[in-house]
Design a protein around this motif. Sequence first.
Motif, PDB file in Angstrom:
ATOM      1  N   TYR A  61       0.827  -1.201   0.000  1.00 48.99           N
ATOM      2  CA  TYR A  61       0.000   0.000   0.000  1.00 48.99           C
ATOM      3  C   TYR A  61       0.864   1.255   0.000  1.00 48.99           C
ATOM      4  O   TYR A  61       0.522   2.247  -0.654  1.00 48.99           O
ATOM      5  CB  TYR A  61      -0.960   0.002   1.194  1.00 48.99           C
ATOM      6  N   ALA A  62       1.983   1.216   0.714  1.00 50.59           N
ATOM      7  CA  ALA A  62       2.886   2.371   0.708  1.00 50.59           C
ATOM      8  C   ALA A  62       3.402   2.649  -0.701  1.00 50.59           C
ATOM      9  O   ALA A  62       3.457   3.802  -1.141  1.00 50.59           O
ATOM     10  CB  ALA A  62       4.052   2.130   1.663  1.00 50.59           C
ATOM     11  N   LEU A  63       3.760   1.598  -1.413  1.00 47.57           N
ATOM     12  CA  LEU A  63       4.242   1.766  -2.792  1.00 47.57           C
ATOM     13  C   LEU A  63       3.113   2.227  -3.705  1.00 47.57           C
ATOM     14  O   LEU A  63       3.281   3.150  -4.511  1.00 47.57           O
ATOM     15  CB  LEU A  63       4.843   0.457  -3.299  1.00 47.57           C
ATOM     16  N   TRP A  64       1.963   1.582  -3.583  1.00 43.22           N
ATOM     17  CA  TRP A  64       0.807   1.905  -4.430  1.00 43.22           C
ATOM     18  C   TRP A  64       0.389   3.360  -4.224  1.00 43.22           C
ATOM     19  O   TRP A  64       0.222   4.115  -5.185  1.00 43.22           O
ATOM     20  CB  TRP A  64      -0.319   0.941  -4.082  1.00 43.22           C
ATOM     21  N   ALA A  65       0.236   3.752  -2.985  1.00 43.31           N
ATOM     22  CA  ALA A  65      -0.221   5.109  -2.689  1.00 43.31           C
ATOM     23  C   ALA A  65       0.860   6.143  -2.996  1.00 43.31           C
ATOM     24  O   ALA A  65       0.589   7.170  -3.618  1.00 43.31           O
ATOM     25  CB  ALA A  65      -0.649   5.204  -1.227  1.00 43.31           C
ATOM     26  N   GLY A  66       2.091   5.876  -2.549  1.00 37.18           N
ATOM     27  CA  GLY A  66       3.172   6.850  -2.727  1.00 37.18           C
ATOM     28  C   GLY A  66       3.465   7.138  -4.189  1.00 37.18           C
ATOM     29  O   GLY A  66       3.528   8.302  -4.610  1.00 37.18           O
ATOM     30  N   LEU A  67       3.633   6.080  -4.958  1.00 36.77           N
ATOM     31  CA  LEU A  67       3.917   6.288  -6.382  1.00 36.77           C
ATOM     32  C   LEU A  67       2.715   6.868  -7.106  1.00 36.77           C
ATOM     33  O   LEU A  67       2.854   7.689  -8.006  1.00 36.77           O
ATOM     34  CB  LEU A  67       4.392   4.985  -7.028  1.00 36.77           C
ATOM     35  N   GLY A  68       1.514   6.460  -6.687  1.00 30.86           N
ATOM     36  CA  GLY A  68       0.306   7.033  -7.279  1.00 30.86           C
ATOM     37  C   GLY A  68       0.215   8.534  -7.044  1.00 30.86           C
ATOM     38  O   GLY A  68      -0.102   9.298  -7.954  1.00 30.86           O
ATOM     39  N   ILE A  69       0.538   8.966  -5.834  1.00 25.25           N
ATOM     40  CA  ILE A  69       0.513  10.398  -5.514  1.00 25.25           C
ATOM     41  C   ILE A  69       1.469  11.174  -6.401  1.00 25.25           C
ATOM     42  O   ILE A  69       1.124  12.204  -6.981  1.00 25.25           O
ATOM     43  CB  ILE A  69       0.867  10.627  -4.028  1.00 25.25           C
ATOM     44  N   VAL A  70       2.690  10.674  -6.503  1.00 26.48           N
ATOM     45  CA  VAL A  70       3.711  11.375  -7.287  1.00 26.48           C
ATOM     46  C   VAL A  70       3.334  11.411  -8.765  1.00 26.48           C
ATOM     47  O   VAL A  70       3.433  12.457  -9.426  1.00 26.48           O
ATOM     48  CB  VAL A  70       5.095  10.731  -7.077  1.00 26.48           C
TER      49      VAL A  70
ATOM     50  N   PRO B 227       7.368  23.978  -2.265  1.00 30.24           N
ATOM     51  CA  PRO B 227       7.026  23.036  -1.194  1.00 30.24           C
ATOM     52  C   PRO B 227       6.385  21.739  -1.716  1.00 30.24           C
ATOM     53  O   PRO B 227       6.633  20.661  -1.173  1.00 30.24           O
ATOM     54  CB  PRO B 227       6.052  23.822  -0.313  1.00 30.24           C
ATOM     55  N   ALA B 228       5.588  21.838  -2.777  1.00 31.54           N
ATOM     56  CA  ALA B 228       4.988  20.636  -3.360  1.00 31.54           C
ATOM     57  C   ALA B 228       6.065  19.726  -3.939  1.00 31.54           C
ATOM     58  O   ALA B 228       6.038  18.509  -3.731  1.00 31.54           O
ATOM     59  CB  ALA B 228       3.977  21.013  -4.445  1.00 31.54           C
ATOM     60  N   PHE B 229       7.024  20.312  -4.662  1.00 29.33           N
ATOM     61  CA  PHE B 229       8.115  19.505  -5.217  1.00 29.33           C
ATOM     62  C   PHE B 229       8.950  18.872  -4.111  1.00 29.33           C
ATOM     63  O   PHE B 229       9.357  17.711  -4.221  1.00 29.33           O
ATOM     64  CB  PHE B 229       9.009  20.347  -6.133  1.00 29.33           C
ATOM     65  N   ILE B 230       9.188  19.595  -3.040  1.00 29.80           N
ATOM     66  CA  ILE B 230       9.950  19.049  -1.918  1.00 29.80           C
ATOM     67  C   ILE B 230       9.182  17.888  -1.279  1.00 29.80           C
ATOM     68  O   ILE B 230       9.740  16.815  -1.022  1.00 29.80           O
ATOM     69  CB  ILE B 230      10.269  20.149  -0.884  1.00 29.80           C
ATOM     70  N   GLY B 231       7.902  18.084  -1.048  1.00 30.18           N
ATOM     71  CA  GLY B 231       7.078  17.021  -0.468  1.00 30.18           C
ATOM     72  C   GLY B 231       7.025  15.789  -1.348  1.00 30.18           C
ATOM     73  O   GLY B 231       7.141  14.657  -0.858  1.00 30.18           O
ATOM     74  N   LEU B 232       6.856  15.984  -2.643  1.00 34.00           N
ATOM     75  CA  LEU B 232       6.827  14.850  -3.567  1.00 34.00           C
ATOM     76  C   LEU B 232       8.180  14.136  -3.599  1.00 34.00           C
ATOM     77  O   LEU B 232       8.244  12.910  -3.686  1.00 34.00           O
ATOM     78  CB  LEU B 232       6.421  15.315  -4.962  1.00 34.00           C
ATOM     79  N   SER B 233       9.259  14.899  -3.490  1.00 35.36           N
ATOM     80  CA  SER B 233      10.596  14.298  -3.431  1.00 35.36           C
ATOM     81  C   SER B 233      10.753  13.448  -2.177  1.00 35.36           C
ATOM     82  O   SER B 233      11.380  12.376  -2.217  1.00 35.36           O
ATOM     83  CB  SER B 233      11.669  15.379  -3.454  1.00 35.36           C
ATOM     84  N   LEU B 234      10.189  13.901  -1.077  1.00 30.42           N
ATOM     85  CA  LEU B 234      10.242  13.113   0.160  1.00 30.42           C
ATOM     86  C   LEU B 234       9.451  11.810   0.022  1.00 30.42           C
ATOM     87  O   LEU B 234       9.864  10.769   0.543  1.00 30.42           O
ATOM     88  CB  LEU B 234       9.729  13.939   1.335  1.00 30.42           C
ATOM     89  N   ILE B 235       8.330  11.858  -0.685  1.00 26.99           N
ATOM     90  CA  ILE B 235       7.563  10.632  -0.934  1.00 26.99           C
ATOM     91  C   ILE B 235       8.388   9.654  -1.757  1.00 26.99           C
ATOM     92  O   ILE B 235       8.465   8.463  -1.442  1.00 26.99           O
ATOM     93  CB  ILE B 235       6.220  10.953  -1.624  1.00 26.99           C
ATOM     94  N   VAL B 236       9.016  10.150  -2.815  1.00 29.32           N
ATOM     95  CA  VAL B 236       9.876   9.287  -3.643  1.00 29.32           C
ATOM     96  C   VAL B 236      10.996   8.705  -2.785  1.00 29.32           C
ATOM     97  O   VAL B 236      11.307   7.507  -2.872  1.00 29.32           O
ATOM     98  CB  VAL B 236      10.448  10.060  -4.856  1.00 29.32           C
ATOM     99  N   GLY B 237      11.593   9.549  -1.945  1.00 31.72           N
ATOM    100  CA  GLY B 237      12.647   9.066  -1.051  1.00 31.72           C
ATOM    101  C   GLY B 237      12.147   7.964  -0.137  1.00 31.72           C
ATOM    102  O   GLY B 237      12.845   6.966   0.091  1.00 31.72           O
TER     103      GLY B 237
END
Length: 109
Positions: A59-68, A85-95
Amino acid sequence: MPYLYLTFAIAFEVIGTSALKASDSFTRLLPSLVCVFAYAVSFLLLALSLRTIPVGIAYALWAGLGIVLIAAIGWLWFKEPLDLPAFIGLSLIVGGVVVVNVFSRVLPH
């Protein structure tokens, strides 16, 4: 095979969410039908991946990659702005997705 299911589950989730935006609150028939179909396929494929991949990881992969991916599609296709801030947040999700995949010991190999 479970990661192939998960990859396609993510792809169909992204298609479904893009169609949801295009459906204009389910007032347009074709995007509405695409949305419902894509979400159904996405959940089926996610369920198949859960036979092997732990639910929290999948679910973490499904949701995280889906968000990005949806944020990128919103930015590129629907011309929705993303600020720093959105780009930084999305980068943290990818991380976070990378950390889960590279360092987690609960993933099947």
